[in-house]
Design a protein around this motif. Structure first.
Motif, PDB file in Angstrom:
ATOM      1  N   LYS A 145       0.825  -1.213   0.000  1.00  0.00           N
ATOM      2  CA  LYS A 145       0.000   0.000   0.000  1.00  0.00           C
ATOM      3  C   LYS A 145       0.865   1.270   0.000  1.00  0.00           C
ATOM      4  O   LYS A 145       0.499   2.297   0.577  1.00  0.00           O
ATOM      5  CB  LYS A 145      -0.968   0.010   1.195  1.00  0.00           C
ATOM      6  N   THR A 146       1.993   1.197  -0.681  1.00  0.00           N
ATOM      7  CA  THR A 146       2.884   2.361  -0.823  1.00  0.00           C
ATOM      8  C   THR A 146       2.316   3.311  -1.860  1.00  0.00           C
ATOM      9  O   THR A 146       2.095   2.926  -3.013  1.00  0.00           O
ATOM     10  CB  THR A 146       4.297   1.918  -1.254  1.00  0.00           C
ATOM     11  N   GLU A 147       2.088   4.545  -1.469  1.00  0.00           N
ATOM     12  CA  GLU A 147       1.475   5.512  -2.378  1.00  0.00           C
ATOM     13  C   GLU A 147       2.459   5.997  -3.440  1.00  0.00           C
ATOM     14  O   GLU A 147       3.662   6.046  -3.226  1.00  0.00           O
ATOM     15  CB  GLU A 147       0.943   6.704  -1.577  1.00  0.00           C
ATOM     16  N   MET A 148       1.911   6.343  -4.585  1.00  0.00           N
ATOM     17  CA  MET A 148       2.696   6.883  -5.686  1.00  0.00           C
ATOM     18  C   MET A 148       3.107   8.318  -5.360  1.00  0.00           C
ATOM     19  O   MET A 148       2.281   9.133  -4.937  1.00  0.00           O
ATOM     20  CB  MET A 148       1.868   6.865  -6.974  1.00  0.00           C
ATOM     21  N   THR A 149       4.394   8.629  -5.544  1.00  0.00           N
ATOM     22  CA  THR A 149       4.897   9.984  -5.311  1.00  0.00           C
ATOM     23  C   THR A 149       5.777  10.403  -6.487  1.00  0.00           C
ATOM     24  O   THR A 149       6.014   9.619  -7.412  1.00  0.00           O
ATOM     25  CB  THR A 149       5.736  10.060  -4.016  1.00  0.00           C
ATOM     26  N   SER A 150       6.283  11.612  -6.419  1.00  0.00           N
ATOM     27  CA  SER A 150       7.150  12.129  -7.488  1.00  0.00           C
ATOM     28  C   SER A 150       8.464  11.377  -7.585  1.00  0.00           C
ATOM     29  O   SER A 150       9.163  11.470  -8.607  1.00  0.00           O
ATOM     30  CB  SER A 150       7.415  13.623  -7.268  1.00  0.00           C
ATOM     31  N   SER A 151       8.835  10.620  -6.555  1.00  0.00           N
ATOM     32  CA  SER A 151      10.086   9.866  -6.582  1.00  0.00           C
ATOM     33  C   SER A 151       9.861   8.360  -6.771  1.00  0.00           C
ATOM     34  O   SER A 151      10.802   7.577  -6.630  1.00  0.00           O
ATOM     35  CB  SER A 151      10.880  10.102  -5.292  1.00  0.00           C
TER      36      SER A 151
END
Length: 397
Positions: free
Chosen positions: A100-106
């Motif tokens: 459940k790791t959210e999508m980020t700019s990195s």
């Protein structure tokens, strides 16, 4: 006073000369990433954008985004920039559904065939440094290579006539698919299995992943580094692409962001997942913006060399679609040109659009299968005279 014989002086001078020569000829990281000016390359943003300009574009882009990816359906990253300045970006969904790791700019995602643009850029950089020649025969670089007429240019422009590795390695008499295929295995099979050309070299265009798997081996041969290290040295590090890397099948399977089908079921690794050059670069929209800014900068390599990448080399039949050196394009009769590359591997989809005249970059990446990724090309109509409509359908790889 201690006297030193002339012979000793000559020996010292000779030793000094040899040490200096070795230092000057080593294949160091600095040498590989060197610019014409011998100085560290620095990304340069263009003129600032006015708030009025940004808002006028941002509203239209946001409307496009919400219409095409409602309810977080992109599951990836999206970015539009001009002059290196980001007008709009968004990151939604889960980079890893299990954790459940959210999508980020990195969040680094597999960019699939957009990797070809980077491989081609590394080859052009080596040509710029006089380590390769565009018309050089592959036989001068890879021992036993069975096609005497194939050149670097033929590989870059998909005019070699070599068959796609995924089509001949799926035959059990050619390859055991329980074994992981490597780039070197591909070349070995071309030699030992006497795989015939699909057509006479340079007689026509045929998009073929084998071309870029071979180019990756050539990069390794010329630099003396593994492809993943050479790409870091030549491109990623000079351009500050800190979230970009070449996937290592043996080391990165547990940490790389997974690939999903549309229903979030997992794509499992297969025997083709270790091949690089044609795919297997992980990156982010922000890093791809840095890449676009860098490769279009005249200080990165000679503009006249980069210009060759934007020329279509397949003109056997009259048509709009063409391919340069690691770059897809549409050439309209009006003289307007559109440059892009899409990618698709397992559930990963990617779109890289560069508009050099307008200095606009459009990026979309997703690791959950979604053809809508390719629709971002239609946003080019907001920045120039491109015959796209914002509600048109996009195309695949």
């Amino acid at each position: 006073m201690i006297s030193i014989k002339n012979t000793n002086i000559l020996q010292l001078l000779l030793l000094l000369f040899l040490l200096t020569s070795c230092k000057g000829n080593n294949n160091s990281e600095q040498d590989l990433s060197d610019n014409k000016s011998k100085k560290t390359f620095v990304l340069k943003e263009g003129p600032n954008l006015t708030n009025e300009y940004v808002n006028s574009k941002k509203n239209a882009i946001e409307h496009f985004y919400n219409k095409n990816w409602p309810h977080n359906s992109l599951n990836g990253g999206f970015l539009v920039a001009k002059n290196g300045h980001i007008i709009y970006e968004k990151y939604e969904g889960l980079a890893n559904n299990k954790t459940k790791t959210e999508m980020t700019s990195s969040s680094s995602l597999h960019i699939a065939s957009v990797s070809k643009v980077m491989t081609a850029t590394a080859v052009l950089k080596l040509i710029d440094q006089n380590k390769l020649d565009l018309e050089q025969k592959v036989t001068t670089l890879l021992k036993g290579f069975p096609y005497p007429n194939v050149t670097i240019k033929n590989l870059l422009s998909h005019r070699s006539g070599i068959r796609n590795y995924s089509y001949f390695t799926d035959k059990k008499e050619i390859w055991d698919r329980h074994k992981i295929l490597t780039n070197q295995d591909i070349v070995n099979l071309l030699i030992t299995k006497k795989i015939d050309l699909e057509f006479r070299t340079d007689s026509r265009f045929s998009y073929c992943n084998t071309n870029y798997a071979i180019l990756a081996l050539i990069i390794e041969k010329v630099t003396g580094q593994k492809y993943k290290e050479a790409m870091k040295t030549i491109i990623f590090k000079p351009l500050g692409m800190n979230d970009t890397y070449v996937f290592d099948y043996d080391k990165d399977r547990q940490t790389a962001n997974p690939s999903y089908r549309g229903n979030f079921s997992l794509y499992y690794w297969d025997y083709l997942d270790a091949i690089y050059g044609d795919k297997n670069i992980y990156s982010t929209p922000r890093d791809l913006l840095k890449f676009d800014m860098g490769r279009n900068d005249p200080d990165f390599f000679k503009p006249e060399l980069l210009k060759k990448a934007f020329i279509g080399y397949s003109n056997e039949r009259k048509g709009l679609n063409n391919y340069g050196l690691g770059m897809r394009m549409i050439n309209w009769e009006t003289g307007q040109n559109f440059y892009f590359h899409n990618g698709w591997w397992h559930g990963n989809t990617s779109a890289y659009i560069t508009l050099p005249e307008e200095k606009v970059t459009i990026i979309a990446l997703s690791n959950k299968f979604n053809r809508m990724t390719y629709k971002v090309r239609n946003l080019a109509a907001l920045f120039g005279d491109y015959p796209f409509k914002l509600d048109d359908n996009g195309n695949g790889e």
